[in-house]
Write a protein that holds these residues in place. Sequence first.
Motif, PDB file in Angstrom:
ATOM      1  N   ASP A 197       7.756  21.719 -14.111  1.00 33.49           N
ATOM      2  CA  ASP A 197       8.392  20.368 -13.751  1.00 33.49           C
ATOM      3  C   ASP A 197       7.533  19.193 -14.114  1.00 33.49           C
ATOM      4  OD1 ASP A 197      10.601  21.737 -12.314  1.00 33.49           O
ATOM      5  OD2 ASP A 197       9.648  21.482 -10.441  1.00 33.49           O
ATOM      6  N   THR A 198       8.478  18.340 -14.748  1.00 35.14           N
ATOM      7  CA  THR A 198       7.813  16.913 -14.991  1.00 35.14           C
ATOM      8  C   THR A 198       8.072  15.723 -14.193  1.00 35.14           C
ATOM      9  OG1 THR A 198       9.325  16.492 -16.482  1.00 35.14           O
ATOM     10  CG2 THR A 198       7.248  17.628 -17.470  1.00 35.14           C
ATOM     11  N   ASP A 199       7.095  14.739 -14.085  1.00 39.41           N
ATOM     12  CA  ASP A 199       7.551  13.628 -13.307  1.00 39.41           C
ATOM     13  C   ASP A 199       6.625  12.555 -13.395  1.00 39.41           C
ATOM     14  OD1 ASP A 199       9.142  12.537 -11.237  1.00 39.41           O
ATOM     15  OD2 ASP A 199       7.745  13.250  -9.616  1.00 39.41           O
ATOM     16  N   TRP A 200       7.476  11.495 -13.655  1.00 31.82           N
ATOM     17  CA  TRP A 200       6.618  10.143 -13.895  1.00 31.82           C
ATOM     18  C   TRP A 200       6.198   9.676 -12.603  1.00 31.82           C
ATOM     19  CZ3 TRP A 200       5.039   8.454 -18.327  1.00 31.82           C
ATOM     20  CH2 TRP A 200       5.765   8.966 -19.778  1.00 31.82           C
ATOM     21  N   VAL A 201       4.905   9.174 -12.454  1.00 30.08           N
ATOM     22  CA  VAL A 201       4.237   8.793 -11.167  1.00 30.08           C
ATOM     23  C   VAL A 201       4.917   7.391 -10.821  1.00 30.08           C
ATOM     24  CG1 VAL A 201       2.149   8.086  -9.842  1.00 30.08           C
ATOM     25  CG2 VAL A 201       2.374   9.988 -11.546  1.00 30.08           C
ATOM     26  N   ASP A 202       5.564   7.175  -9.644  1.00 26.76           N
ATOM     27  CA  ASP A 202       6.038   6.050  -9.407  1.00 26.76           C
ATOM     28  C   ASP A 202       5.265   5.088  -8.970  1.00 26.76           C
ATOM     29  OD1 ASP A 202       8.692   6.282  -9.953  1.00 26.76           O
ATOM     30  OD2 ASP A 202       9.036   7.518  -7.986  1.00 26.76           O
ATOM     31  N   ALA A 203       5.097   3.788  -9.128  1.00 33.15           N
ATOM     32  CA  ALA A 203       4.454   2.605  -8.656  1.00 33.15           C
ATOM     33  C   ALA A 203       4.588   2.431  -7.126  1.00 33.15           C
ATOM     34  CB  ALA A 203       4.535   1.460  -9.175  1.00 33.15           C
ATOM     35  N   LYS A 204       3.518   2.291  -6.524  1.00 32.24           N
ATOM     36  CA  LYS A 204       3.856   2.293  -5.087  1.00 32.24           C
ATOM     37  C   LYS A 204       3.713   0.849  -4.398  1.00 32.24           C
ATOM     38  CE  LYS A 204       1.100   6.540  -4.358  1.00 32.24           C
ATOM     39  NZ  LYS A 204       0.675   6.719  -5.837  1.00 32.24           N
ATOM     40  N   VAL A 205       4.577   0.636  -3.523  1.00 34.57           N
ATOM     41  CA  VAL A 205       4.789  -0.449  -2.885  1.00 34.57           C
ATOM     42  C   VAL A 205       3.294  -1.066  -2.296  1.00 34.57           C
ATOM     43  CG1 VAL A 205       5.600  -1.967  -1.044  1.00 34.57           C
ATOM     44  CG2 VAL A 205       7.063  -0.023  -2.211  1.00 34.57           C
ATOM     45  N   ASN A 206       2.380  -0.028  -1.852  1.00 31.93           N
ATOM     46  CA  ASN A 206       1.164  -0.627  -1.501  1.00 31.93           C
ATOM     47  C   ASN A 206       0.469  -1.220  -2.404  1.00 31.93           C
ATOM     48  OD1 ASN A 206       1.429   0.708   0.966  1.00 31.93           O
ATOM     49  ND2 ASN A 206       0.537   2.462   0.618  1.00 31.93           N
ATOM     50  N   ASP A 207       0.499  -0.693  -4.076  1.00 28.86           N
ATOM     51  CA  ASP A 207      -0.339  -1.101  -4.750  1.00 28.86           C
ATOM     52  C   ASP A 207       0.104  -2.661  -5.288  1.00 28.86           C
ATOM     53  OD1 ASP A 207      -1.317   1.280  -5.072  1.00 28.86           O
ATOM     54  OD2 ASP A 207       0.310   1.827  -6.942  1.00 28.86           O
ATOM     55  N   GLU A 208       1.294  -3.121  -4.945  1.00 31.32           N
ATOM     56  CA  GLU A 208       1.737  -4.385  -5.249  1.00 31.32           C
ATOM     57  C   GLU A 208       1.323  -5.260  -4.123  1.00 31.32           C
ATOM     58  OE1 GLU A 208       3.042  -6.985  -8.002  1.00 31.32           O
ATOM     59  OE2 GLU A 208       3.171  -4.743  -8.315  1.00 31.32           O
ATOM     60  N   ASP A 209       1.365  -4.610  -3.045  1.00 31.68           N
ATOM     61  CA  ASP A 209       0.976  -5.339  -1.729  1.00 31.68           C
ATOM     62  C   ASP A 209      -0.619  -5.855  -1.832  1.00 31.68           C
ATOM     63  OD1 ASP A 209       3.408  -5.422  -0.670  1.00 31.68           O
ATOM     64  OD2 ASP A 209       2.995  -3.950   0.807  1.00 31.68           O
ATOM     65  N   ALA A 210      -1.373  -4.731  -2.505  1.00 33.91           N
ATOM     66  CA  ALA A 210      -2.833  -4.880  -2.415  1.00 33.91           C
ATOM     67  C   ALA A 210      -3.284  -5.908  -3.292  1.00 33.91           C
ATOM     68  CB  ALA A 210      -3.256  -3.616  -3.303  1.00 33.91           C
ATOM     69  N   LEU A 211      -2.253  -6.625  -4.521  1.00 31.86           N
ATOM     70  CA  LEU A 211      -2.454  -7.508  -5.101  1.00 31.86           C
ATOM     71  C   LEU A 211      -2.479  -9.019  -4.199  1.00 31.86           C
ATOM     72  CD1 LEU A 211      -0.808  -7.066  -8.478  1.00 31.86           C
ATOM     73  CD2 LEU A 211      -3.260  -6.546  -7.881  1.00 31.86           C
ATOM     74  N   LYS A 212      -1.609  -9.246  -3.216  1.00 35.37           N
ATOM     75  CA  LYS A 212      -1.373 -10.285  -2.275  1.00 35.37           C
ATOM     76  C   LYS A 212      -2.799 -10.651  -1.808  1.00 35.37           C
ATOM     77  CE  LYS A 212       3.518  -9.561  -1.756  1.00 35.37           C
ATOM     78  NZ  LYS A 212       4.299  -8.311  -1.087  1.00 35.37           N
ATOM     79  N   ARG A 213      -3.587  -9.867  -1.332  1.00 36.35           N
ATOM     80  CA  ARG A 213      -4.606 -10.545  -0.704  1.00 36.35           C
ATOM     81  C   ARG A 213      -5.726 -11.257  -1.610  1.00 36.35           C
ATOM     82  NH1 ARG A 213      -9.123  -5.850  -0.684  1.00 36.35           N
ATOM     83  NH2 ARG A 213      -8.443  -4.331  -2.044  1.00 36.35           N
ATOM     84  N   TRP A 214      -5.326 -10.957  -2.956  1.00 38.31           N
ATOM     85  CA  TRP A 214      -6.207 -11.661  -3.895  1.00 38.31           C
ATOM     86  C   TRP A 214      -5.579 -13.162  -4.354  1.00 38.31           C
ATOM     87  CZ3 TRP A 214     -10.754  -9.820  -3.801  1.00 38.31           C
ATOM     88  CH2 TRP A 214     -10.931  -8.247  -3.561  1.00 38.31           C
ATOM     89  N   GLU A 215      -4.450 -13.432  -3.830  1.00 33.13           N
ATOM     90  CA  GLU A 215      -3.778 -14.453  -4.041  1.00 33.13           C
ATOM     91  C   GLU A 215      -4.325 -15.742  -3.695  1.00 33.13           C
ATOM     92  OE1 GLU A 215       0.396 -14.116  -3.151  1.00 33.13           O
ATOM     93  OE2 GLU A 215       0.877 -12.667  -4.518  1.00 33.13           O
ATOM     94  N   GLU A 216      -4.578 -16.701  -4.486  1.00 31.22           N
ATOM     95  CA  GLU A 216      -5.426 -17.931  -4.022  1.00 31.22           C
ATOM     96  C   GLU A 216      -4.409 -18.919  -3.312  1.00 31.22           C
ATOM     97  OE1 GLU A 216      -8.993 -18.346  -7.222  1.00 31.22           O
ATOM     98  OE2 GLU A 216      -7.134 -18.445  -8.137  1.00 31.22           O
TER      99      GLU A 216
END
Lengths: 82, 149
Positions: free
Chosen positions: B130-149
């Motif tokens: 089987d093959t599968d593209w790894v999905d981006a995780k919502v957590n990954d996007e949330d992780a950027l928020k803590r760096w927002e100035e």
Amino acid sequence: MIDVMYFAWVRERIGEPRERIETSAATVAELVDELRAREPRYAAAFEDLSALRVALDQELSEFDASLDGVREVAFFPPMTGG
Amino acid sequence: MTVRVQTESFDQGAELSGFAQGRSDLGAVVSFTGIVRDEAGTLDRMEIEHYPGMTEKAIASIVDEATRRWSLADCLVIHRHGPLRPGDQIMMVATASAHRVAAFEAAEFLMDYLKSRAPFWKKEFTKDGDTDWVDAKVNDEDALKRWEE
């Protein structure tokens, strides 16, 4: 003429990594509409824009952005680096 | 500052020995190495696709932002693409600073942004075929928020 590139499952659905396209589209969204109208494989790739990202001349951009002066457009799913 | 995008593996020990060498103003070096994980034991291999040209630019701009936010003496990013097996190293980052807080925070910042803003895509191939593209995780996007100035 504009270079259009596809990556990951977008590339697989469309069946090629890049192509040169003659277009009069003013924005990314207009280009997407033109591509969707071409063939079912494009309609399938661009079915859900919320699942896609776009880069203009290798900079992340938005679907309402202008194509004025742009040479390279790339469509791909959200990135999964690291 | 060093950025390398490559198919071949790397020797993290050698990379770290040569990193920020000969400087006496440093108090801390932090490094992170990402490894292909196969928790379920079903993964045969992974293939990482990237966008040549944009990848290097995107990483350089993430490194620039890190050096703007923290006082870094040096910074290293290596990211592989192509076929990888479970246990293989995918990437590493290293940061050097006078103080450990800056080195740790900058390394985390680099990792968070490399995950969601560097144009890499992972495809998994299972032992069953089987093959599968790894999905981006919502957590990954949330992780950027803590760096927002």
